[in-house]
Design a protein around this motif. Structure first.
Motif, short mmCIF file in Angstrom:
data_model
loop_
_atom_site.label_atom_id
_atom_site.label_comp_id
_atom_site.label_asym_id
_atom_site.label_seq_id
_atom_site.Cartn_x
_atom_site.Cartn_y
_atom_site.Cartn_z
N PHE A 61 0.94 -1.29 0.02
CA PHE A 61 -0.15 -0.06 0.01
C PHE A 61 0.74 1.40 -0.03
O PHE A 61 0.27 2.52 0.10
CB PHE A 61 -1.01 0.00 1.29
N GLY A 62 2.28 1.10 -0.14
CA GLY A 62 3.15 2.35 0.00
C GLY A 62 3.22 2.80 1.43
O GLY A 62 3.70 3.83 1.70
N MET A 63 2.47 2.14 2.39
CA MET A 63 2.16 2.67 3.71
C MET A 63 3.57 3.02 4.59
O MET A 63 4.52 2.15 4.45
CB MET A 63 1.66 1.74 4.46
N PRO A 64 3.77 4.01 5.22
CA PRO A 64 4.97 4.15 6.03
C PRO A 64 4.93 3.18 7.23
O PRO A 64 4.00 2.76 7.59
CB PRO A 64 5.01 5.45 6.97
N VAL A 65 5.96 2.58 7.63
CA VAL A 65 6.31 1.62 8.57
C VAL A 65 7.20 1.97 9.71
O VAL A 65 8.23 2.46 9.50
CB VAL A 65 6.74 0.06 7.87
N VAL A 66 6.61 1.74 10.75
CA VAL A 66 7.51 2.03 12.04
C VAL A 66 7.70 0.78 12.80
O VAL A 66 6.70 0.05 13.10
CB VAL A 66 6.76 3.01 12.88
N THR A 67 8.98 0.52 13.22
CA THR A 67 9.20 -0.91 13.81
C THR A 67 10.27 -0.64 14.71
O THR A 67 11.20 0.24 14.76
CB THR A 67 9.53 -1.90 12.72
N THR A 68 10.33 -1.62 15.54
CA THR A 68 11.54 -1.77 16.39
C THR A 68 12.63 -2.26 15.26
O THR A 68 12.25 -3.17 14.27
CB THR A 68 11.47 -2.96 17.59
N PRO A 69 14.05 -2.28 15.96
CA PRO A 69 14.90 -2.68 14.64
C PRO A 69 15.43 -4.23 14.32
O PRO A 69 16.22 -4.79 14.82
CB PRO A 69 16.41 -1.79 15.31
N LYS A 116 8.78 7.57 -1.55
CA LYS A 116 8.93 6.61 -0.82
C LYS A 116 7.91 5.50 -0.79
O LYS A 116 8.06 4.41 -0.93
CB LYS A 116 9.17 6.67 0.88
N ARG A 117 6.83 5.93 -1.03
CA ARG A 117 5.79 5.06 -1.27
C ARG A 117 5.71 4.36 -2.57
O ARG A 117 5.43 3.11 -2.37
CB ARG A 117 4.21 6.00 -1.13
N ALA A 118 6.04 5.06 -3.61
CA ALA A 118 6.44 4.17 -4.65
C ALA A 118 7.37 3.25 -4.66
O ALA A 118 7.38 1.96 -5.18
CB ALA A 118 6.46 5.18 -5.92
N LYS A 119 8.46 3.48 -3.96
CA LYS A 119 9.58 2.59 -3.78
C LYS A 119 9.20 1.35 -2.71
O LYS A 119 9.38 0.22 -3.19
CB LYS A 119 10.64 3.30 -2.97
N ARG A 120 8.15 1.66 -1.82
CA ARG A 120 7.67 0.53 -0.99
C ARG A 120 6.94 -0.47 -2.03
O ARG A 120 7.06 -1.76 -1.80
CB ARG A 120 6.91 1.15 0.13
N MET A 121 5.90 0.22 -2.66
CA MET A 121 5.15 -0.72 -3.54
C MET A 121 6.17 -1.37 -4.43
O MET A 121 5.68 -2.74 -4.92
CB MET A 121 4.12 0.25 -4.30
N ALA A 122 7.32 -0.87 -5.09
CA ALA A 122 8.16 -1.68 -5.83
C ALA A 122 8.60 -2.66 -5.14
O ALA A 122 9.06 -3.96 -5.73
CB ALA A 122 9.15 -0.74 -6.67
N VAL A 123 8.90 -2.62 -3.91
CA VAL A 123 9.44 -3.86 -3.08
C VAL A 123 8.56 -4.96 -2.90
O VAL A 123 8.80 -6.15 -3.29
CB VAL A 123 9.95 -3.23 -1.85
#
Length: 358
Positions: free
Chosen positions: A281-289, A325-332
Motif C-alpha cells: 500500500f506504500g504505507m509508512p512502516v514504524v518498527t523496532t530494529p 518512498k511510497r512508490a519505492k515500497r510498492m516496488a519492493v
C-alpha cells in the motif's frame, strides 16, 4: 510444475506462509491439495472443496493435538492423517505430488510417515527457531528458509539442501483499495490509526507499546484477536476477517506499526508478512530494529524505546501522500508478489528435483 500437497498449522483464511506458498504453486501451474490444521473427529471440518484456482482444500481429522506428545499416538495419528490426505490426493488425481510443510507438532510425525511412503518432502522454515527446525530439516529432501539467519546456519550444516525463499506478499496494488468502504467497527476508530496486522501474543513488547500509547492518547492502535491487551481506550482489537476485508482495513491505516520484542531472537530474526503487505500500500512502516528491515533504509522508520518510536511515528505521519518512498515500497512489494515467488519456486524445484530424478 509438479502437483503439490501443502500442509498447514492454520486455516485457509489466515493466509499465512503455507497458504501463500499454495497460491504461488498454483500460479506456477501446480494442482494443489491444501490441508488445514487437523481437528478432532467430534468437530465440524471443511470438506474437500476448491478454495482458489488450482487449489483444493480440506481439514483432516484425528483425535487431538495433545495426544501427539505420546510417541504411540503420534505414530498412529500420523498414519491416519496420511491416509486421509492421500485419499483426497487420489480423488483429485494429483500426479506424483511434492509435500510442502511447516514446523508443527503434527507435521513432523506426518512428514516421517510420508517419507516412508516415498513422497518428496519440502520443509518451509518460516521463523528463526533452530531447536524446533532441526528435526524437520533432517527429514526433508529440501528446506526453503525465509529468515536470513536460519538460512545461513542451516546451509552451513546441510549445504545445497537449504535454499532461500523470499517472504510473500498478496497485495498487488494497494491503491486499488484506497476508496473502499470499511466495516462499521473499523470506521469508528479515530485517526491517525497505527496498525499491527496480527495477534500481539509472543511477538510484541507490551510494556513498550503501553508506554507509547499512554504518552500519545491521540494515536489509535489497531491489532487483531479476541481480547484487549492494554487498559487503554486508544488500543483497539478487531476480530479476524477475510483477506478481502483485511485489505480494506489496510487501506484505512495511516502507519504500519511493528513493536516487536527484539530481545527474543525469534522476533529479532523474523521476516514479517505484514511488512510487505504494508509496503503493498506504500504505507509508512514504524518498527523496532528487527534485522529484516535493515536492507530497506529510509523506507522504514525505526526506534528501540517508546520515545524513539514516538519520534518515528511523528515523522511517518508527516510523510506526503505523493512521497517517492511510497512508490519505492510498492516496488519492493511487487518483488515479493505471488508471481515473483512462483518463479523462484519453479527455479529451485527444477534445479533440486529435475525430471529425471522425480
Amino acid at each position: 510444475m509438479r502437483d503439490a500437497i501443502v500442509l498447514s498449522g492454520w486455516r485457509w483464511e489466515t493466509c499465512n506462509v503455507p497458504e501463500r506458498i499454495a497460491l504461488a504453486l498454483a500460479y506456477a501451474g501446480s494442482r494443489v491439495l491444501y490441508c488445514e490444521n487437523p481437528v478432532s473427529f467430534i468437530r465440524e471440518a471443511r470438506p474437500l472443496s476448491e478454495l482458489a484456482t488450482g487449489i483444493f482444500g480440506f481439514r483432516p481429522k484425528f483425535l487431538s493435538h495433545r495426544l501427539n506428545r505420546f510417541p504411540l499416538f503420534l505414530q498412529t495419528q500420523s498414519v491416519a492423517l496420511a491416509n486421509q490426505i492421500l485419499n483426497e490426493a487420489a480423488t483429485l488425481k494429483l500426479n506424483d505430488p511434492l509435500v510442502f510443510y511447516p514446523h508443527g507438532d503434527y507435521c513432523l510425525g506426518l512428514s516421517r510417515e510420508f517419507k516412508k511412503r516415498g513422497l518428496p518432502l519440502i520443509h518451509i522454515c518460516m521463523d528463526y527457531e533452530p531447536a524446533i527446525q532441526m528435526e524437520h530439516v533432517k527429514v526433508s529432501d529440501l528446506t526453503l528458509a525465509i529468515p536470513q539467519a536460519a538460512f545461513q546456519e542451516l546451509k552451513e550444516r546441510f549445504g545445497e539442501r537449504i535454499r532461500m525463499l523470499p517472504q510473500i506478499s498478496t497485495i498487488n496494488n494497494g491503491n486499488a483499495h484506497s476508496s473502499v468502504r470499511h466495516s462499521s467497527e473499523f470506521s469508528k476508530i479515530p485517526r491517525p490509526r497505527l496498525g499491527y496486522v496480527g495477534n500481539l501474543v509472543g511477538r510484541a513488547s507490551l510494556p513498550l507499546l503501553l508506554d507509547l500509547l499512554l504518552n500519545h492518547p491521540e494515536w489509535h492502535f489497531v491489532s487483531f484477536g479476541t481480547k484487549k491487551w492494554l487498559p487503554l481506550s486508544n488500543e483497539h482489537v478487531l476480530p479476524w476477517c477475510t483477506q478481502e476485508e483485511l485489505q480494506k482495513i489496510l487501506a484505512g491505516l495511516d502507519v504500519g506499526l511493528m513493536p516487536y520484542d527484539c530481545a527474543n531472537p525469534y522476533n529479532l530474526h523474523c521476516v514479517p508478512l505484514k511488512l510487505f503487505d504494508y509496503f503493498g500500500f506504500g504505507m509508512p512502516v514504524v518498527t523496532t530494529p528487527i534485522i529484516a528491515v535493515r536492507e530497506f533504509g529510509d523506507l522504514v522508520y525505526t526506534g528501540e524505546t517508546a520515545e524513539q518510536l514516538a519520534n518515528a511515528i511523528s515523522e511517518a505521519l508527516k510523510e506526503a501522500g505523493d512521497s517517492v518512498k511510497r512508490a519505492k515500497r510498492m516496488a519492493v512489494a511487487r518483488e515479493h508478489s505471488i508471481e515473483k515467488v512462483s518463479e523462484v519456486l519453479r527455479e529451485i524445484l527444477d534445479e533440486r528435483l529435475p525430471e529425471d530424478r522425480r
